[in-house]
Scaffold this active site. Structure first.
Site, short mmCIF file in Angstrom:
data_model
loop_
_atom_site.label_atom_id
_atom_site.label_comp_id
_atom_site.label_asym_id
_atom_site.label_seq_id
_atom_site.Cartn_x
_atom_site.Cartn_y
_atom_site.Cartn_z
N GLU A 130 0.82 -1.22 0.00
CA GLU A 130 0.00 0.00 0.00
C GLU A 130 0.85 1.27 0.00
O GLU A 130 0.42 2.31 -0.50
CB GLU A 130 -0.96 0.02 1.19
CG GLU A 130 -2.10 -0.99 1.10
CD GLU A 130 -1.74 -2.36 1.63
OE1 GLU A 130 -0.54 -2.61 1.92
OE2 GLU A 130 -2.65 -3.21 1.77
N PHE A 177 -11.17 -7.20 14.49
CA PHE A 177 -10.15 -7.68 13.56
C PHE A 177 -9.82 -6.58 12.56
O PHE A 177 -10.70 -6.00 11.93
CB PHE A 177 -10.64 -8.94 12.83
CG PHE A 177 -9.63 -9.44 11.83
CD1 PHE A 177 -8.38 -9.88 12.25
CD2 PHE A 177 -9.92 -9.44 10.48
CE1 PHE A 177 -7.44 -10.34 11.34
CE2 PHE A 177 -8.98 -9.90 9.55
CZ PHE A 177 -7.74 -10.34 9.99
N GLN A 178 -8.55 -6.29 12.40
CA GLN A 178 -8.04 -5.27 11.49
C GLN A 178 -8.64 -3.89 11.74
O GLN A 178 -8.88 -3.12 10.82
CB GLN A 178 -8.24 -5.69 10.03
CG GLN A 178 -7.38 -6.91 9.69
CD GLN A 178 -7.28 -7.19 8.22
OE1 GLN A 178 -8.20 -6.92 7.46
NE2 GLN A 178 -6.16 -7.76 7.80
N LYS A 223 -17.61 -0.48 7.05
CA LYS A 223 -18.16 -1.55 6.22
C LYS A 223 -19.69 -1.45 6.16
O LYS A 223 -20.30 -1.69 5.12
CB LYS A 223 -17.72 -2.91 6.76
CG LYS A 223 -17.99 -4.01 5.76
CD LYS A 223 -17.08 -5.21 5.97
CE LYS A 223 -17.37 -6.24 4.88
NZ LYS A 223 -16.61 -7.48 5.08
N MET A 231 24.14 8.74 1.60
CA MET A 231 24.00 10.04 2.25
C MET A 231 24.33 9.95 3.74
O MET A 231 24.96 10.84 4.31
CB MET A 231 22.58 10.57 2.03
CG MET A 231 22.37 11.96 2.58
SD MET A 231 23.50 13.13 1.82
CE MET A 231 22.45 13.87 0.59
C1 LIG Z 1 12.36 5.63 4.97
C2 LIG Z 1 13.66 6.26 5.29
N1 LIG Z 1 14.50 5.64 6.14
C3 LIG Z 1 15.72 6.19 6.42
C4 LIG Z 1 16.09 7.38 5.86
C5 LIG Z 1 17.44 8.01 6.20
N2 LIG Z 1 18.26 8.10 4.98
C6 LIG Z 1 18.36 9.23 4.25
S1 LIG Z 1 19.29 9.05 2.90
C7 LIG Z 1 19.62 7.44 3.27
C8 LIG Z 1 20.51 6.62 2.39
C9 LIG Z 1 19.91 6.29 1.09
O1 LIG Z 1 20.74 5.33 0.50
P1 LIG Z 1 20.66 4.99 -1.03
O2 LIG Z 1 19.27 4.71 -1.44
O3 LIG Z 1 21.64 3.91 -1.32
O4 LIG Z 1 21.06 6.36 -1.74
P2 LIG Z 1 22.48 7.13 -1.75
O5 LIG Z 1 22.46 8.14 -0.64
O6 LIG Z 1 23.55 6.12 -1.57
O7 LIG Z 1 22.48 7.80 -3.08
C10 LIG Z 1 18.99 7.07 4.46
C11 LIG Z 1 19.10 5.76 5.10
C12 LIG Z 1 15.15 8.00 5.00
N3 LIG Z 1 15.38 9.19 4.43
N4 LIG Z 1 13.97 7.40 4.72
#
Ligand SMILES: Cc1ncc(C[n+]2csc(CCOP(=O)(O)OP(=O)(O)O)c2C)c(N)n1
Lengths: 581, 174
Positions: free
Chosen positions: A55, A117-118, A167, A479
């Protein structure tokens, strides 16, 4: 169907009829117990339903659809876990003001509160992340709720609206009446700016020596790119545009200084810090733009126009507030400002051009026998061109996509800005491609992000939605790792994804019905992109094996002043302020 | 921190109070008191909210964010000239030997004894926060068992009303 012949329908039928009346073409969703009655009339409806694999994907697909079509995106889920799986996407849409309507099934009204439920109180859960939400417990209330939901989602400052339908409301019957009008006495957004404020703003603009247009996503939402171009042409004022505003003003235009903020260009950040006037339109002085607020644009007066009055003065004192939609605001400003009364901006522009040419966004060459991710993204933009729709995940690749892709037109770009939701890319591409079947849709994704929602590739393969995804596989959560490099003494805690070992991205993509390509050498880049461009009967996934130590520059460290911007580690730009005299 | 009293007309539908409470919590606004009750129009309820803010800007944010709620119809700020009341029930130890002294205090405050037992008395008092506090001070030595307070209800002084056309809402919704 005429509104006056009022056929008796079940609530479920009325819901589908209402969605048809609201002009819905496509719904992204997953059925389940509480929403099941709605899926029965949906089976006969002309509305296309796309059965997603999660979803969250339905929610982001609705966002991608909305952001590249200007229409309201629709997602649907069952009660409990179905509804809570939508929450991330709804929160994302809320922070980026994306108009979506989420329809959720709810347990029977007689069971609410019993931990049935749910059962989940999705209305309560989404109070803080929706523009508005409804709990509908009677069949006869469904059409009005749907009509109001679409109106609220798409007008004023757009945003997500959730309609939770019990529902028993779906199973009950009532004569179907599509309301001619809706009455929302507590909702009357001011879209037309006040003449006095426009006049005042024009005067301030005419008196400014160092004005900058600070443009946000509101300009895209208001479809005001033409009005913005007109104002810039008339006044010659330079433009910075936020992540959400990419495409509002062509990135190739000499007066476009690029993106401001944490990973903004030196020219954009430098312009804001030195401006004596910010003309902020459809933007919200987010902390990723302002850096340390107290030292943001310290010498600037501020004109702030937004359709949401609560944004005006929220973070920064405003000298000339304008409540209104960006389109009439920009059009009225273009008329009200007399270019001949303006100060001479040539010294200021000359100074900014100097910054722009001295500090283009660059990168260090590849040092690890791997591809340079920036080079890959730049090449992709050059080969594919500005007519494609580009969508990103969240992380380093997102910042590079902002800097290096051609952003020449509005509505051809979507990225998760306010929430920074990893997993946005693949499903948002799906939604964008459904809305724009004749456009090429490219996702620039990270190896981390891709693994959060890649299952929607299967959905795309099965539903003839040929998106193209470029995975920048740097083997790490890039990042986050960059912050560890800079601020945590290179202690790389939990940022190695080991994607050099698993998964095998091309195999994974092929298993989901996509055409897959792996690129490891610079000389293969162009051929792979061209190959992807030649395939239109199924999704294409390219894995680019890029180096893990590439960094996003420039950077303003979190919580510090924009004046502390670095163009590389420990390297500050030379401001040469004497140049603007 | 300064207190401000907002009078807010809202839709009389289920969930409105939860929505307003959720907004205050999410945005980190400080509520000192919040009361809600019906108006003569069955579709509309009235909330009286007393908020504490650091600055005029913070108050403006609260008002603007409240105004964004679809179910909020009108917001006005009530100034210090308005009629602003709280009601308090005070249950105090009242053995035989202290009862008449307590009643004297209660009379002085134009309060009423609404329940009298062999050893206790419940007093109902209405007034400004200061008046309520003063009465509590005087009853404290007798031993207060428990109290319940209504929160503020307030109206503009004089003939004007919140729906007065001449009185613009704090956030114009043209
Ligand atoms: C749902 C979610 N979880 C954690 C983060 C924290 N976060 C920001 S950038 C990142 C790394 C993303 O890694 P990747 O997809 O390999 O991209 P890159 O930065 O290597 O280009 C994370 C874990 C986030 N922004 N969103």
């Amino acid at each position: 169907m005429e509104a006056n012949d009022n056929p008796v329908m079940t609530g479920a039928q009325a819901l589908i009829a209402s969605l048809e009346h609201a002009g819905v073409e496509v719904i992204f969703g997953v059925p389940g117990g509480a929403i099941l009655p709605v899926y029965d009339p949906l089976y006969d409806s002309k509305i296309r339903h796309i059965l997603v694999r999660h979803e969250q994907g339905a929610g982001h697909a609705a966002e991608g659809y909305a952001q590249t079509s200007g229409k309201v995106g629709v997602c649907m889920a069952t009660s409990g876990p179905g509804a809570t799986n939508l929450v991330t996407a709804i929160a994302d849409a809320f922070l980026d003001s994306v108009p979506i309507v989420a329809i959720t099934g709810q347990v029977a009204s007689t069971s609410i509160g019993t931990d049935a439920f749910q059962e989940a109180d999705i209305r309560g859960i989404t109070f803080p992340i929706t523009k508005h939400n409804f709990l509908v417990t009677r069949a006869e209330d469904i059409p009005t709720a749907v009509k109001e939901a679409f109106h609220i989602a798409s007008t004023g400052r757009p945003g997500p609206v959730l309609v939770d339908v019990t529902k028993d409301a779906m199973l009950g019957t009532a004569p179907f009446v599509w309301p001619k009008q809706i009455e929302l006495p507590g909702y009357k957004p001011t879209t037309h700016p006040h003449v006095r404020q426009i006049k005042e703003a024009a005067k301030v603009i005419e008196d400014a020596d160092r004005p900058v247009l600070y443009i946000g996503g509101g300009v895209i939402k208001a479809k005001a790119a033409a009005e913005l171009a007109e104002l810039v042409e008339a006044t010659g004022i330079p433009v910075v545009q936020t992540l959400m505003a990419q495409g509002a003003f062509p990135s190739s235009h000499p007066l476009n200084l690029g993106m401001p903020g944490m990973h903004g260009t030196v020219a954009a950040v430098g312009a804001l810090q030195r401006a004596d006037l910010l003309i902020a339109i459809g933007t919200r002085f987010d902390d990723r733009v302002t850096g340390k607020l107290a030292s943001f644009a310290p010498n600037a007066k501020v004109i702030h126009a937004d359709v949401d009055p609560a944004e005006i003065g929220k973070n920064r004192f405003v000298d000339v507030p304008i409540v209104g939609d960006a389109k009439p605001v920009l059009a009225d400003l273009a008329k009200a400002v007399s270019p001949e009364k303006m100060r001479d901006l040539s010294g200021w522009i000359h100074y900014l051009e100097g910054l722009k040419s001295r500090y283009p966004v660059g990168w260090e060459a590849d040092t690890q026998g791997k591809l340079s991710p920036q080079q890959v993204i730049k090449r992709l933009g050059e080969i594919v061109g500005p007519d494609a729709i580009y969508i990103t995940g969240v992380g380093q690749h997102q910042m590079w996509a902002t800097h290096f892709l051609p952003h020449e037109r509005a509505g051809r770009w979507a990225s998760s800005g306010g929430a920074g939701t990893m997993g946005f890319c693949v499903p948002a591409c799906m939604g964008a491609k459904v809305a724009n079947p004749d456009s090429v849709v490219w996702g620039i994704d990270g190896d981390g992000c891709f693994q959060m929602t890649n299952q929607e590739i299967t959905t795309c393969s099965l539903n003839d939605i040929p998106i193209k995804i470029a995975i920048m596989n740097n083997n790490v959560l890039g990042m986050v790792r960059q912050w560890q490099t800079l601020f945590y003494d290179q202690r790389y805690s939990a940022t190695n994804l080991f994607t050099d070992r698993l998964p095998d991205f091309p195999k994974l993509a092929e298993a989901m019905g996509a055409h897959a390509i792996r690129v490891t050498k610079p000389e293969e880049i162009d051929a792979a992109i061209n190959e992807a461009m030649s395939i239109n009967d199924r999704p294409v996934v390219i894995e680019f094996q890029v180096m893990k130590d590439a960094m996003v520059w420039p950077m303003v460290a979190a919580g510090t002043s924009n004046d502390e911007i670095k163009i590389a580690r420990d390297l500050a730009p030379q401001w040469n302020e004497e140049e603007w005299v | 921190m300064k207190s401000h009293t907002l009078s807010v007309l809202v839709s009389n539908r289920p969930g409105v109070l939860a929505r307003v409470a959720s907004l205050f919590s999410r945005r980190g606004f400080n509520i000192e008191s919040l009361t809600v009750g019906p108006t003569l129009d069955p579709d509309i309820s009235r909330m009286t909210v007393v908020v504490q803010v650091e600055s005029a800007l913070a108050l403006e944010q609260i008002v603007k964010q409240l105004a964004k709620l679809i179910e909020v119809f009108k917001i006005i700020e009530l100034d210090s000239s308005s009629v602003d009341r709280e009601m308090m029930l005070i249950k105090v130890h009242a053995p035989e030997q202290h009862r008449s002294a307590i009643i004297d205090v209660v009379r002085l405050f134009r309060a009423h004894a609404v329940d009298v037992g062999s050893d206790s008395m419940t007093v109902e008092v209405t007034g400004s926060v200061d008046k309520l506090r003063a009465l509590v001070e005087l009853l404290l030595p007798y031993g207060i068992i428990e109290t319940a307070t209504s929160g503020h209800v307030a109206l503009i002084r004089g003939a004007r009303s919140i729906t007065d056309k001449k009185r613009p809402a704090l956030v114009k919704r043209s």
